[in-house]
Design an enzyme around this catalytic site. Structure first.
Site, PDB file in Angstrom:
ATOM      1  N   GLY A  90     -35.982  22.556  52.108  1.00 62.22           N
ATOM      2  CA  GLY A  90     -36.049  21.710  53.551  1.00 62.22           C
ATOM      3  C   GLY A  90     -34.998  20.359  53.210  1.00 62.22           C
ATOM      4  O   GLY A  90     -35.072  19.576  54.341  1.00 62.22           O
ATOM      5  N   CYS A  91     -34.122  20.404  52.144  1.00 62.79           N
ATOM      6  CA  CYS A  91     -33.263  19.423  52.116  1.00 62.79           C
ATOM      7  C   CYS A  91     -31.872  19.848  52.486  1.00 62.79           C
ATOM      8  O   CYS A  91     -31.337  20.820  52.181  1.00 62.79           O
ATOM      9  CB  CYS A  91     -33.126  18.461  50.783  1.00 62.79           C
ATOM     10  SG  CYS A  91     -34.573  17.616  50.358  1.00 62.79           S
ATOM     11  N   GLN A  92     -31.014  18.921  53.227  1.00 66.89           N
ATOM     12  CA  GLN A  92     -29.662  19.217  53.554  1.00 66.89           C
ATOM     13  C   GLN A  92     -28.905  19.196  52.441  1.00 66.89           C
ATOM     14  O   GLN A  92     -28.128  20.191  52.198  1.00 66.89           O
ATOM     15  CB  GLN A  92     -29.323  18.131  54.665  1.00 66.89           C
ATOM     16  CG  GLN A  92     -27.952  18.431  55.049  1.00 66.89           C
ATOM     17  CD  GLN A  92     -27.552  17.388  56.145  1.00 66.89           C
ATOM     18  OE1 GLN A  92     -28.162  16.514  56.598  1.00 66.89           O
ATOM     19  NE2 GLN A  92     -26.272  17.561  56.715  1.00 66.89           N
TER      20      GLN A  92
END
Length: 138
Positions: free
Chosen positions: A48-50
């Site tokens: 879920g992290c860029q």
């Protein structure tokens, strides 16, 4: 815990604009506890992290200790703040913790939507570790 969050709020209040706050986050990235190379793998990667963020936790003497790394310097500063607040706490403290400093310093409102999602994912994973350790403790 509130004392540390209040210290962070005070530190950030010294800066008038967000460019200075981003510079401070970059400085904070140097304070991040190093993660062992074996924990810099897909198994420890936050979904879920860029950017790529790895978080590990260990349970010692009834407390949770985190290490982390990121390939993005601002994200590294953000995770350093989270670790500063959450490190060395009992699992039950972490599970219900209100991380009010995030809103108080304006972090959530000054991040892009993808970075905000990443921040939420980091907090969620850190709390999942605490939950797992609390189950182990019982």
């Amino acid at each position: 815990m509130d004392k540390i969050q209040d210290e962070i709020i005070e530190e950030f209040s010294a800066f008038d604009d967000w460019l200075d706050k981003y510079d401070y986050l970059i400085e904070l990235s140097d304070s991040l506890p190093a993660i062992a190379p074996e924990h810099r793998t897909e198994n420890y990667l936050i979904q879920g992290c860029q950017s790529r963020v790895w978080v590990n936790a260990r349970f010692e003497d009834g407390k949770v200790f985190y290490t982390a790394d990121s390939d993005a310097i601002i994200t590294k500063g953000i995770i350093a703040l989270l670790i500063r607040v959450m490190n060395g706490r009992a699992p039950h403290e972490l599970i219900d913790m209100d991380l009010y400093f995030i809103d108080a310093i304006g972090l959530s409102s000054n991040l892009s939507p993808t970075r905000s999602n990443g921040l939420a994912a980091m907090v969620k994973q850190m709390k999942i570790y605490a939950l797992a350790f609390s189950q182990k403790e019982e």
